[in-house]
Design a protein around this motif. Structure first.
Motif, PDB file in Angstrom:
ATOM      1  N   UNK A 252       0.811  -1.207   0.000  1.00  0.00           N
ATOM      2  CA  UNK A 252       0.000   0.000   0.000  1.00  0.00           C
ATOM      3  C   UNK A 252       0.849   1.264   0.000  1.00  0.00           C
ATOM      4  N   UNK A 253       2.106   1.134   0.386  1.00  0.00           N
ATOM      5  CA  UNK A 253       2.959   2.313   0.534  1.00  0.00           C
ATOM      6  C   UNK A 253       4.239   2.150  -0.275  1.00  0.00           C
ATOM      7  N   UNK A 254       4.629   3.206  -0.955  1.00  0.00           N
ATOM      8  CA  UNK A 254       5.880   3.176  -1.717  1.00  0.00           C
ATOM      9  C   UNK A 254       7.028   3.561  -0.790  1.00  0.00           C
ATOM     10  N   UNK A 255       8.228   3.023  -1.043  1.00  0.00           N
ATOM     11  CA  UNK A 255       9.340   3.369  -0.164  1.00  0.00           C
ATOM     12  C   UNK A 255       9.739   4.833  -0.316  1.00  0.00           C
ATOM     13  N   UNK A 256      10.119   5.454   0.774  1.00  0.00           N
ATOM     14  CA  UNK A 256      10.476   6.871   0.729  1.00  0.00           C
ATOM     15  C   UNK A 256      11.817   7.116   0.046  1.00  0.00           C
ATOM     16  N   UNK A 257      12.596   6.055  -0.163  1.00  0.00           N
ATOM     17  CA  UNK A 257      13.952   6.265  -0.687  1.00  0.00           C
ATOM     18  C   UNK A 257      14.023   6.277  -2.207  1.00  0.00           C
ATOM     19  N   UNK A 258      12.886   6.255  -2.896  1.00  0.00           N
ATOM     20  CA  UNK A 258      12.916   6.351  -4.352  1.00  0.00           C
ATOM     21  C   UNK A 258      12.514   7.767  -4.785  1.00  0.00           C
ATOM     22  N   UNK A 259      12.832   8.081  -6.036  1.00  0.00           N
ATOM     23  CA  UNK A 259      12.338   9.325  -6.635  1.00  0.00           C
ATOM     24  C   UNK A 259      11.331   8.935  -7.712  1.00  0.00           C
ATOM     25  N   UNK A 260      10.100   9.373  -7.544  1.00  0.00           N
ATOM     26  CA  UNK A 260       9.030   8.956  -8.458  1.00  0.00           C
ATOM     27  C   UNK A 260       8.838  10.033  -9.522  1.00  0.00           C
TER      28      UNK A 260
END
Ligand SMILES: Cc1cc2nc3c(=O)[nH]c(=O)nc-3n(C[C@H](O)[C@H](O)[C@H](O)COP(=O)(O)OP(=O)(O)OC[C@H]3O[C@@H](n4cnc5c(N)ncnc54)[C@H](O)[C@@H]3O)c2cc1C
Length: 470
Positions: A252-260
């Motif tokens: 449900x949640x994307x990791x905070x360490x990526x740049x989308x």
């Protein structure tokens, strides 16, 4: 007319069991018909977050809140494209739901901001949905409420314009009122295509969290439609972002360490946005998708910390954002990888200069420890500077909740296509199309709906049944 029961309830999930308990408490003779071999529906598999305002749990934690504030938040997030009377009722009765769960034995240690609200309203039930289902089914059993399992209702009996029973397994059962609490339609590809095309467009990778509850097929909508009920809330529901690296994984949640970024090479949301907004924003981008970009160092360091995937403190972990899994898919080409950002941009058909500028700003902010443009708040904000770089395609392809369905009035009565209440027919929970609006406002809106409107339907159907001669 001879009646077998005062009220028949179709579906023994959270909404159905709650309706049964309140109808029984009001003196009605109630029966639950459940298609599955056990009670609980999708409710038992849920994270057990319940959305509510003005509760004793909030007060004990020093959280100031009110039904008015909850109403204002949901209406504003939905740009008023949802029913104020229904949301008012939901907000005003939501605290009663929590106090009732506590009276049954539920425990709450955490109340979280589960949407983009300013006040924590997501009440995290200790033991999650399994505990809610256990408490409800024990109460149903304890009250001696009749329950028949493995019995799927095929149709409603209508006489002189009123609903007076159901047909199931070749038998007819007569009742003064019927409550539909059959849940959503996440497991039905046909219903998804018809009522939730924004997610159905993603084809083979579409998956519904309802998977383990086999009868979440939209029966209640069809039962209602066959007797003239209106269907509302077209193409609404909760769409969760997914990298689809494991078939049928829920993240449900994307990791905070990526740049989308989108196909234009631009960021468009804080990467770790709550699902009240994230899936919808991704679906609105060009080709209804986005790319989660990171570098080698960030993948290794970031992916070791899974706390981002469990904001509700249930012990759940992301199944996807693992180093080994990412490497495996990079080797097959499903995840794109390149030694330089320019080469990655070429592979993704993104303008090199736009991606380079987005990355420049991202890295500048990451070094400063503050996301000046998109305001990501995260302890995991890495600069992405050294190749190889990776890009994972993300789509809003996981259904967390379906929200098209039956229309009710403020007494829980199902409305027909002309807007009139259908005498004797009530509904509650995920089968409703008039509760969630365009946006799923936050974790807890599903179980909150099932229990709050289940209670309303049970109470109102009991009053209606009492008003009818036996
Ligand atoms: C993995 C997961 C996590 C979730 N997490 C949360 C969360 O934390 N918070 C939240 O608010 N929401 C959450 N949700 C959504 C939430 O669980 C549902 O919206 C809610 O529980 C639905 O309750 P319900 O009573 O309407 O339906 P259900 O609990 O799904 O019950 C419907 C029942 O009807 C039965 N049925 C269907 N058709 C028939 C028929 N023809 N005859 C007889 N019986 C029938 C089904 O078998 C089922 O038992 C989650 C859902 C899942 C699956």
């Amino acid at each position: 007319m001879e009646y077998d029961y005062d009220i028949i309830i179709i579906g023994g999930g959270g909404g159905g069991m709650t309706a049964a308990l309140f109808a029984h408490a009001a003196g009605a003779k109630v029966m639950i018909l459940e298609a599955d071999k056990k009670l609980g529906g999708a409710t038992q598999y849920s994270e057990g977050v319940v959305y509510a305002a003005g509760t004793s749990v909030q007060r004990a934690q020093g959280i100031e809140d009110s039904a008015q504030a909850m109403f204002d938040y949901i209406m504003t997030l939905n740009a008023w494209q949802t029913r104020p009377d229904i949301i008012r009722l939901f907000a005003e009765r939501s605290a009663m739901t929590i106090e009732w769960l506590i009276s049954l034995g539920a425990k709450y240690e955490w109340v979280v901001k589960s949407g983009v609200d300013t006040v924590p309203r997501g009440h995290c039930t200790v033991g999650a949905g399994a505990e809610i289902a256990r408490l409800l089914s024990e109460a149903v059993g304890g009250q001696g409420i009749e329950t028949v399992l493995a019995t799927r209702v095929d149709s409603l009996i209508e006489e002189n314009g009123a609903i007076v029973g159901v047909r199931a397994s070749g038998a007819e059962l007569r009742s003064k009122a019927v409550i539909i609490t059959t849940g959503g339609f996440g497991n039905s590809p046909g219903m998804r295509a018809k009522y939730f095309p924004s997610v159905a467009q993603h084809g083979d990778i579409v998956y519904a969290v309802h998977n383990f509850a086999p009868f979440i097929l939209g029966d209640g909508i069809k039962l209602g439609e066959a007797v003239g009920a209106a269907v509302t809330g077209h193409d609404t529901g909760l769409m969760l972002p997914s990298a689809a690296l494991i078939p049928n994984a829920v993240e449900a949640f994307l990791p905070p360490w990526t740049m989308l970024v989108n196909d234009e090479g631009r960021r468009f949301m804080p990467e770790n946005s709550p699902y009240a907004v994230s899936g919808y924003l991704i679906n609105e981008q060009t080709r209804s998708h986005a790319w989660a970009i990171f570098d080698e160092k960030t993948m290794i360091e970031g992916s070791q910390d899974k706390r981002f995937s469990d904001p509700y403190h249930t012990g759940a972990e992301s199944q996807t954002w693992d180093e080994a899994l990412i490497r495996k898919h990079a080797a097959t080409g499903k995840i794109k990888t390149a030694p330089t950002l320019e080469a990655l941009a070429d592979q993704l058909n993104i303008d090199r200069f736009a991606l380079a500028e987005t990355m420049r700003r991202y890295n500048e902010d990451a070094h400063a420890g503050q996301d000046s443009e998109w305001q990501k708040v995260s302890p995991k904000y890495f600069p992405l500077e050294n190749g190889p770089f990776y890009a994972v395609e993300v789509r809003a392809s996981v259904i967390g909740q379906t929200s098209a369905g039956l229309d009710i009035d403020t007494q829980g009565r199902v409305r027909d296509i002309h807007g009139r209440p259908l005498p004797g027919l009530y509904a509650a929970g995920e089968v409703l199309g008039c509760v969630q609006g365009k946006r799923y406002s936050g974790g807890g809106m599903g179980v909150g709906n099932a229990l709050t409107f289940g209670r309303l339907a049970g109470e109102e159907a009991a009053k209606y049944a009492a008003s009818k001669a036996s």
